[in-house]
Design a protein around this motif. Structure first.
Motif, short mmCIF file in Angstrom:
data_model
loop_
_atom_site.label_atom_id
_atom_site.label_comp_id
_atom_site.label_asym_id
_atom_site.label_seq_id
_atom_site.Cartn_x
_atom_site.Cartn_y
_atom_site.Cartn_z
N ARG A 701 46.98 44.43 40.76
CA ARG A 701 46.28 44.63 42.04
C ARG A 701 45.95 43.30 42.69
NH1 ARG A 701 41.67 49.11 41.88
NH2 ARG A 701 41.74 48.54 44.08
N ALA A 702 45.60 42.31 41.88
CA ALA A 702 45.32 40.98 42.45
C ALA A 702 46.58 40.41 43.09
CB ALA A 702 44.79 40.06 41.35
N ALA A 703 47.72 40.63 42.44
CA ALA A 703 48.98 40.14 43.01
C ALA A 703 49.33 40.86 44.30
CB ALA A 703 50.11 40.33 41.98
N VAL A 704 49.10 42.17 44.34
CA VAL A 704 49.32 42.92 45.59
C VAL A 704 48.44 42.38 46.69
CG1 VAL A 704 49.05 45.17 46.71
CG2 VAL A 704 50.07 45.02 44.42
N ASP A 705 47.18 42.12 46.38
CA ASP A 705 46.24 41.59 47.38
C ASP A 705 46.71 40.23 47.89
OD1 ASP A 705 44.69 43.83 47.12
OD2 ASP A 705 43.25 42.92 45.73
N ARG A 706 47.27 39.41 47.02
CA ARG A 706 47.76 38.10 47.47
C ARG A 706 48.92 38.26 48.45
NH1 ARG A 706 46.84 36.81 42.00
NH2 ARG A 706 49.05 37.07 41.47
N ASN A 712 53.03 39.17 53.31
CA ASN A 712 54.30 39.56 52.70
C ASN A 712 54.24 41.06 52.40
OD1 ASN A 712 56.72 39.77 51.37
ND2 ASN A 712 56.35 38.00 50.03
N VAL A 713 54.40 41.85 53.47
CA VAL A 713 54.20 43.30 53.38
C VAL A 713 55.24 43.94 52.47
CG1 VAL A 713 54.13 45.44 54.69
CG2 VAL A 713 53.18 43.34 55.66
N ARG A 714 56.48 43.50 52.57
CA ARG A 714 57.53 44.13 51.76
C ARG A 714 57.28 43.91 50.27
NH1 ARG A 714 63.53 42.92 53.53
NH2 ARG A 714 62.67 44.02 55.33
#
Length: 882
Positions: A701-706, A712-714
């Motif tokens: 989740r932290a990586a998604v938030d970054r 970087n939506v894709r």
């Protein structure tokens, strides 16, 4: 008692005439049936000899069951076999009685022979262990009722046989031609001799069981008469010595000691053979003891006592019981002599000297008893029995010597009074003595009492003292075993480092001082394990390295040696510089991987090699490579990729996958980590799975938030889709292990958010609605619903849909003190509400609202939100100008 199970001696060896009739006197049988009978193969006979059976078939089965009883090691099996034998004999006797009624002399003699055979099987087989116990314990320990029943059963058969044979023997000279014509002359003589001797033995042992003195004397006189009849008859052959010994025993018990002495002497002079000679000496010694001629008793026993019980030659082994029994009687004679001297001291003018002499003699006998007891079962119990019958062990402790205290403690312990036994042993140990053999015996009994009283720590300390200070004592090896076993049990219960240290000390003592100890291989393995559990990892590593290559634990020992080296490294972490620690850590990693590779090669070439330890070594190496000082996740992953999870046991799959997941996390390869997750959750331990799931979902989740923060939506959508799978597995795991509802709701909320970011908006919306139905007042769920509803707004949406999204954000903004309580949430809700108002065409309201916010809150949410509000204001102003 144990002795009677091993030695069928008093009846089985003494009643040499108690054997079945010769095979040649019966109808011939096949070799197969003969072998089945002689080996006790009753199942074979039962199958071959189907009912209805004749006389000879029943007799064969009876003999086979008697052999089976003789060979049985368990009492229940023996009794069952002899019971079946007796039943078949009864059937055979019934059949023969019908034939004998015709009056033929040969049939009547045959019936008497069968009765003698049946009685002999009961006496010399079924009753033999109980007779052994009766004699060897001086009549003190035996199932008297059971033995009486069996002896009377045998006596009944002899009585019935005598009804046939006595008339024939009384008129044998007158009826000689008739007996010869019937072909039974020699058989009558042989059967009469067998009957008379065995019946005499039966009466003798019944006399030992008799409660009434009159019955005892009657049976003794009857036995004596039968033995005397045989001797006067004169046709004894090789059984002459046996008959004289039997007569002497009956005379002794009748109190006719002079006659008994002469009969014993005659028995020995008749060259009776080694077995009867040894038994005669033991019985003669008892006769001398009855007459208080204790030195003479020892003289008679001397040829037997000269044998070293620990070094008997193969040719001496058949007589080993009599050698042991002779030693027992020899020691017993000293105890009886001491009692005689003590009684004399009450009338002797120099009573102090006599009492001192009595004590010296008693100590000499007790010393001999101790040495015999150290031979183990059954002599340990027998010596205690004999000592108890000769020494007043219930006397006050102050009146007893240290040796007597030892024996009296044993008697008390056997009766369950362990506290009383313990007190006597402590009194004995408090006395000054240089007798190391005695001290060792006292310590062993003390430890045993402490153990039985559940004082395990005290018992372990006592056994350790014996094993370390008195290593040459006969009980020291056993004490060494008990010491480490008890310390091991204590350590496992209390889990204290000091207890593991005591265990290690006991094990080291065993290894260093008992080269031939039976537990040596086990101790070799347990010592480093104990050191490891005590936290002495450096010493443990050295000891693991000493485990023998032939040990079944050698492979594991090699692994544990390196693991202990790693723990030594961890203990030095704060005392080493970063560079020094990194260098040492890399050395340990190299050792782990080298060991793993060598083990894998052995596994490929040696059957039974323990490859699981190689996997554990690779996991340990990977963990070290990922620590902060080395930070080599690529190397860690490479070490772990060498292992195929499909070839591992369940307990190893979890740890391996967990380590691989962590390396992928460290490398940011979250989708690869997610791919391993389903297999991991199915194989890992619950707590391990929970920890990995928590760490992995947090990091993903932290990586998604970054990705979202950098626009970087894709990439965010792709990683969010992988995170959905991880959260789904996490949710299933929580449900399966009945974890708290709060934790479950948090995971479901996170899954809804990842569904939104992955573009799976319908699923996200349905999940949020489910959650809101459970917690309609939750601010987190309101925020998630507003985000999902807003994300579903695309081109061509209706005003109603835009209004619904705006109302979702308005519901959030209506919460009291939202700006102060959750400023991040406030600015997100405020921005989205104004964006939706702009889409509804209210550009002027948006400009006015943002302008007012800038006046009162110029920071406008900080660096994350202020640029967005500035851009929204500019867009609203353009639309107003249009």
């Amino acid at each position: 008692m144990a002795c009677v199970a091993e030695h069928r001696l008093w009846v089985g060896l003494a009643l040499l005439l108690c054997v079945p009739a010769v095979w040649g006197q019966e109808p011939p049988i096949s070799e197969e049936l003969r072998e089945a009978v002689e080996r006790g193969m009753t199942e074979v006979l039962e199958a071959k000899l189907q009912p209805p059976r004749g006389l000879n078939e029943e007799r064969l089965l009876a003999r086979a069951y008697a052999v089976r009883g003789r060979l049985a090691s368990e009492r229940s099996a023996r009794d069952a076999a002899y019971s079946r034998a007796a039943a078949h004999y009864e059937t055979a006797l019934t059949l023969l009685e019908g034939v004998a009624r015709a009056g033929l002399l040969s049939d009547r003699v045959r019936l008497a022979e069968l009765r003698i055979e049946c009685g002999g099987v009961v006496l010399s087989g079924w009753a033999a262990p109980l007779v052994d116990e009766l004699v060897i314990t001086l009549g003190q320990r035996v199932n008297r009722e059971r033995l009486t029943t069996l002896l009377e059963r045998a006596a009944d058969q002899y009585t019935r046989a005598a009804a046939t044979l006595d008339p024939l023997m009384r008129g044998v000279e007158r009826r000689e031609e008739e007996l010869l014509a019937a072909g039974v002359y020699d058989r009558v003589h042989g059967s009469y001799r067998e009957l008379t001797l065995n019946w005499g033995w039966c009466e003798y042992y019944l006399s030992m069981l008799a409660e009434e003195p009159s019955e005892k004397r009657r049976r003794l006189r009857d036995a004596k008469g039968k033995f005397q009849t045989l001797i006067e008859w004169g046709r004894l052959g090789t059984s002459r010595g046996l008959c004289y010994m039997a007569l002497a025993m009956a005379q002794r018990d009748l109190g006719r000691l002079g006659d008994a002495e002469r009969a014993f002497q005659t028995a020995l002079e008749s060259n009776p053979g080694l077995m009867v000679d040894a038994q005669t000496r033991c019985e003669w010694a008892l006769c001398n003891m009855h007459g208080e001629r204790h030195a003479d008793a020892r003289g008679v026993l001397e040829p037997l006592v000269q044998k070293d019980l620990r070094k008997l030659r193969p040719e001496d082994m058949p007589l080993r019981f009599y050698y042991n029994f002779a030693h027992l009687l020899d020691a017993y004679s000293y105890l009886l002599q001491a009692d005689t001297l003590r009684r004399a001291a009450s009338t002797d003018a120099a009573h102090a000297t006599v009492r001192r002499q009595a004590q010296q003699v008693r100590e000499r006998g007790l010393l001999r008893m101790r040495r015999l007891a150290q031979l183990g079962a059954p002599w340990h119990d027998l010596t205690r029995l004999y000592v108890g019958s000769a020494v007043a062990l219930d006397a006050p402790p102050a009146e007893l010597s240290a040796t007597e205290l030892l024996y009296s403690a044993g008697v008390l312990a056997a009766d369950g009074d362990h506290a009383g036994a313990l007190k006597r042993l402590e009194i004995a140990l408090a006395r000054e003595t240089q007798d190391k053999e005695l001290i060792g015996a006292l310590l062993f009994e003390l430890g045993r009492c402490q153990f039985l009283m559940e004082e395990k720590v005290a018992a372990a300390q006592t056994f350790r003292e014996l094993a370390t200070r008195y290593r040459n004592h006969v009980d020291a090896p056993r004490a060494a075993t008990l010491a480490f076993q008890l310390w091991g049990e204590i350590a496992e219960q209390r889990r204290r480092a000091e207890d593991y240290e005591r265990l290690a000390a006991s094990l080291r003592n065993l290894l260093e001082n008992y080269a031939d100890h039976s537990e040596r291989e086990r101790a070799e393995w347990l010592l480093p394990v104990a050191l490891e559990l005590a936290g002495q990892h450096e010493a443990a590593a050295r000891q693991f390295g000493k485990v023998s290559r032939s040990s079944p634990r050698w492979e594991e020992a090699q692994y544990r040696q390196v693991v202990c080296e790693r723990r030594v490294l961890e203990s030095l972490r704060n005392s080493l510089s970063s560079d020094a620690y990194r260098e040492e850590a890399l050395r340990v990693v190299g050792r782990l991987l080298k060991y793993a590779l060598a083990t894998e090669r052995r596994q490929a070439t040696e059957a039974g090699a323990a490859g699981s330890w190689a996997v554990r070594a690779r996991i340990a190496a990977a963990e070290l490579l990922m620590n902060a000082e080395i930070d080599d996740a690529v190397g860690a992953l490479d070490a772990l990729r060498q292992v195929d999870p499909g070839a591992l046991s369940v307990e190893l799959v979890g740890p391996l996958l967990a380590a691989r997941i962590r390396t992928h996390q460290r490398l940011g390869q979250y989708e690869s980590a997610a791919e391993l997750l389903s297999a991991f959750v199915g194989n890992a331990e619950p707590e391990q799975a929970g920890a990995i799931l928590t760490d992995l979902t947090r990091d993903m989740r932290a990586a998604v938030d970054r990705h979202v923060a950098t626009g970087n939506v894709r990439a965010a959508a792709r990683l969010a889709a992988a995170t959905v799978d991880v959260l789904t597995a996490f949710e299933e795991w929580l449900r399966r292990h009945s974890r708290g509802q709060a934790e479950l709701r948090a995971v479901r909320l996170g899954r809804a958010d990842m569904l939104r970011l992955a573009g799976r908006l319908d699923e996200a919306s349905a999940l949020v609605d489910e959650l809101l139905a459970e917690q309609p007042e939750s601010g987190d769920l309101r925020l998630m619903r507003a985000r999902v509803v807003t994300a579903r707004l695309g081109d061509g949406v209706t005003a109603e849909q835009i209004g619904q999204a705006r109302e979702a954000w308005a519901l959030l903004l209506s919460e009291t003190n939202l700006r102060k309580r959750a400023p991040e949430r406030y600015w997100e809700a405020r921005y989205n509400w104004l964006s939706l108002r702009l889409r509804e065409g209210a550009a002027g309201d948006v400009v006015q609202a943002i302008t007012q916010e800038r006046v009162w809150h110029p920071e406008m949410g900080g660096v994350d939100w202020k640029p967005k509000f500035v851009a929204l204001l500019a867009e609203a102003q353009r639309k107003m100008e249009q």
